[in-house]
Design a protein around this motif. Structure first.
Motif, PDB file in Angstrom:
ATOM      1  N   UNK A  41     -16.181  62.155 -10.872  1.00 59.31           N
ATOM      2  CA  UNK A  41     -14.876  61.682 -11.394  1.00 59.31           C
ATOM      3  C   UNK A  41     -14.975  61.431 -12.896  1.00 59.31           C
ATOM      4  N   UNK A  42     -16.088  60.784 -13.309  1.00 60.96           N
ATOM      5  CA  UNK A  42     -16.271  60.482 -14.739  1.00 60.96           C
ATOM      6  C   UNK A  42     -16.455  61.771 -15.541  1.00 60.96           C
ATOM      7  N   UNK A  43     -17.166  62.731 -14.994  1.00 56.43           N
ATOM      8  CA  UNK A  43     -17.372  64.013 -15.695  1.00 56.43           C
ATOM      9  C   UNK A  43     -16.028  64.697 -15.898  1.00 56.43           C
ATOM     10  N   UNK A  44     -15.208  64.664 -14.876  1.00 58.09           N
ATOM     11  CA  UNK A  44     -13.884  65.307 -14.992  1.00 58.09           C
ATOM     12  C   UNK A  44     -13.021  64.580 -16.026  1.00 58.09           C
ATOM     13  N   UNK A  47     -16.913  62.576 -19.426  1.00 61.52           N
ATOM     14  CA  UNK A  47     -18.304  62.134 -19.642  1.00 61.52           C
ATOM     15  C   UNK A  47     -19.224  63.356 -19.725  1.00 61.52           C
ATOM     16  N   UNK A  48     -20.128  63.328 -20.728  1.00 62.06           N
ATOM     17  CA  UNK A  48     -21.079  64.444 -20.901  1.00 62.06           C
ATOM     18  C   UNK A  48     -22.447  64.005 -20.407  1.00 62.06           C
ATOM     19  N   UNK A  49     -22.844  64.519 -19.252  1.00 56.27           N
ATOM     20  CA  UNK A  49     -24.188  64.244 -18.727  1.00 56.27           C
ATOM     21  C   UNK A  49     -24.680  65.544 -18.091  1.00 56.27           C
ATOM     22  N   UNK A  50     -25.952  65.544 -17.727  1.00 51.53           N
ATOM     23  CA  UNK A  50     -26.468  66.674 -16.948  1.00 51.53           C
ATOM     24  C   UNK A  50     -27.373  66.084 -15.866  1.00 51.53           C
ATOM     25  N   UNK A  51     -27.401  66.712 -14.691  1.00 50.45           N
ATOM     26  CA  UNK A  51     -28.137  66.131 -13.575  1.00 50.45           C
ATOM     27  C   UNK A  51     -29.170  67.068 -12.981  1.00 50.45           C
ATOM     28  N   UNK A  52     -30.212  66.472 -12.394  1.00 48.66           N
ATOM     29  CA  UNK A  52     -31.198  67.226 -11.611  1.00 48.66           C
ATOM     30  C   UNK A  52     -31.100  66.725 -10.175  1.00 48.66           C
ATOM     31  N   UNK A  53     -30.703  67.583  -9.238  1.00 49.88           N
ATOM     32  CA  UNK A  53     -30.551  67.139  -7.846  1.00 49.88           C
ATOM     33  C   UNK A  53     -31.899  67.043  -7.136  1.00 49.88           C
ATOM     34  N   UNK A  54     -32.006  66.117  -6.176  1.00 48.25           N
ATOM     35  CA  UNK A  54     -33.263  65.935  -5.447  1.00 48.25           C
ATOM     36  C   UNK A  54     -33.279  66.651  -4.091  1.00 48.25           C
ATOM     37  N   UNK A  55     -32.249  67.419  -3.811  1.00 42.88           N
ATOM     38  CA  UNK A  55     -32.230  68.185  -2.553  1.00 42.88           C
ATOM     39  C   UNK A  55     -31.169  69.272  -2.654  1.00 42.88           C
ATOM     40  N   UNK A  56     -31.239  70.210  -1.732  1.00 44.10           N
ATOM     41  CA  UNK A  56     -30.208  71.261  -1.685  1.00 44.10           C
ATOM     42  C   UNK A  56     -28.861  70.634  -1.326  1.00 44.10           C
ATOM     43  N   UNK A  58     -27.789  67.627  -2.130  1.00 43.93           N
ATOM     44  CA  UNK A  58     -27.241  66.989  -3.334  1.00 43.93           C
ATOM     45  C   UNK A  58     -26.789  68.042  -4.343  1.00 43.93           C
ATOM     46  N   UNK A  59     -27.522  69.151  -4.421  1.00 46.48           N
ATOM     47  CA  UNK A  59     -27.076  70.235  -5.310  1.00 46.48           C
ATOM     48  C   UNK A  59     -25.665  70.683  -4.901  1.00 46.48           C
ATOM     49  N   UNK A  60     -25.460  70.880  -3.596  1.00 45.87           N
ATOM     50  CA  UNK A  60     -24.138  71.312  -3.109  1.00 45.87           C
ATOM     51  C   UNK A  60     -23.071  70.274  -3.450  1.00 45.87           C
ATOM     52  N   UNK A  61     -23.382  68.989  -3.201  1.00 48.68           N
ATOM     53  CA  UNK A  61     -22.405  67.923  -3.494  1.00 48.68           C
ATOM     54  C   UNK A  61     -22.071  67.895  -4.975  1.00 48.68           C
ATOM     55  N   UNK A  62     -23.100  67.978  -5.824  1.00 44.59           N
ATOM     56  CA  UNK A  62     -22.890  67.896  -7.274  1.00 44.59           C
ATOM     57  C   UNK A  62     -22.031  69.071  -7.744  1.00 44.59           C
ATOM     58  N   UNK A  65     -18.516  68.522  -6.873  1.00 45.99           N
ATOM     59  CA  UNK A  65     -17.885  67.459  -7.671  1.00 45.99           C
ATOM     60  C   UNK A  65     -17.819  67.802  -9.155  1.00 45.99           C
ATOM     61  N   UNK A  66     -18.321  68.977  -9.537  1.00 44.00           N
ATOM     62  CA  UNK A  66     -18.234  69.397 -10.942  1.00 44.00           C
ATOM     63  C   UNK A  66     -19.271  68.754 -11.848  1.00 44.00           C
ATOM     64  N   UNK A  67     -20.388  68.280 -11.273  1.00 42.76           N
ATOM     65  CA  UNK A  67     -21.454  67.681 -12.097  1.00 42.76           C
ATOM     66  C   UNK A  67     -22.369  68.808 -12.588  1.00 42.76           C
ATOM     67  N   UNK A  68     -22.525  68.969 -13.923  1.00 45.13           N
ATOM     68  CA  UNK A  68     -23.384  70.044 -14.419  1.00 45.13           C
ATOM     69  C   UNK A  68     -24.854  69.788 -14.072  1.00 45.13           C
ATOM     70  N   UNK A  69     -25.566  70.845 -13.728  1.00 42.40           N
ATOM     71  CA  UNK A  69     -26.932  70.700 -13.234  1.00 42.40           C
ATOM     72  C   UNK A  69     -27.941  71.453 -14.077  1.00 42.40           C
TER      73      UNK A  69
END
Ligand SMILES: O=C[C@H](O)[C@H](O)[C@H](O)COP(=O)(O)O
Length: 237
Positions: A41-44, A47-56, A58-62, A65-69
């Motif tokens: 929601x904040x990214x949309x 907010x400018x951030x980048x994320x590293x997911x800890x599982x497949x 979480x990758x799908x969820x991110x 949700x439009x979270x850059x990875x």
């Protein structure tokens, strides 16, 4: 307030620590999923951030949700990892891996300046061990690995039944890394750091769910509000 609302409250409190430009580790599980959704929601909203997911998962969820990875190959450190836990003790030692993501979760947490654990307050325990300890293992030579794990348990003053984790339909649960998980019902782990060290020396053990010295703080949401517990010693001690 139900459990899910408490988890979301803890996630929202952790989100207050996130600043523009941060590189974030994104945990796995039902609590971490709330964080990823709120972060999206904040990214949309800019907010400018980048994320590293800890599982497949979480990758799908991110992605949804439009979270850059990104990956830990492309960046050299993470500012904060926000993740859930199965148990948290007063020294901020954790049991993790109820969702099977412990290996990537530990790699990501160890690469982070800070790890914020988010949970409903039922996860707070005086002593770890009521939740079965997940141990991620290589399927090859599992009999030998199990015997070595039992020996490590005995040396660390614990014992209990072990079972290879299965999915609901009865198949062996396979982690994102292609390994299996043995869940150990230990009841009470008297020396979590000692047991963590002993398990780490066993060749067939890829990783275990004891997170020692990794959590910087815990955000616990309960009926009476939110409690933030800060770690006193520096990370890694
Ligand atoms: O492998 C899964 C993770 O360690 C989770 O963070 C942990 O199991 C807590 O999950 P939940 O927030 O769903 O209780």
């Amino acid at each position: 307030m139900n459990m899910d609302q408490l988890k979301r409250q803890a996630a929202a409190r952790a989100l207050e620590e996130v600043r523009d430009g941060m590189q974030l580790g994104l945990g796995t599980g039902s609590t971490a999923k709330h964080f990823v959704e709120l972060l999206g929601e904040r990214v949309r909203a800019g907010l400018k951030i980048i994320g590293v997911p800890t599982s497949e998962a979480t990758r799908d969820d991110a992605m949804r949700c439009g979270v850059p990875l990104t990956t830990l190959d492309e960046i050299d450190h993470l500012d904060i990892t926000v993740d859930g836990a199965d148990e948290i003790d007063p020294a901020l030692n954790l049991i993790k891996g109820g969702g099977g993501a412990l290996l990537r979760e530990k790699i990501v947490a160890a690469a982070s300046d800070r790890m914020i654990v988010i949970a409903d307050d039922t996860k707070w325990v005086p002593t770890l061990g009521r939740f079965p300890l997940p141990v991620e293992v290589i399927p090859f030579g599992l009999g030998a690995t199990r015997r070595a794990i039992e020996k490590a348990f005995a040396e660390c003053g614990v014992s209990g039944q072990m079972a290879v984790r299965k999915t609901k339909d009865g198949h062996v649960f396979v982690t994102d890394g292609g390994h299996w998980i043995v869940d150990a019902q230990l009841g009470r782990i008297v020396d979590p750091p000692g047991l963590a060290k002993a398990l780490s020396t066993i060749p067939g053990v890829v990783e275990h769910g004891l997170f020692i010295g990794l959590a910087s703080s815990a955000v616990l949401a309960g009926g009476e509000g939110i409690r933030v517990i800060e770690r006193r010693e520096p990370k890694g001690d």
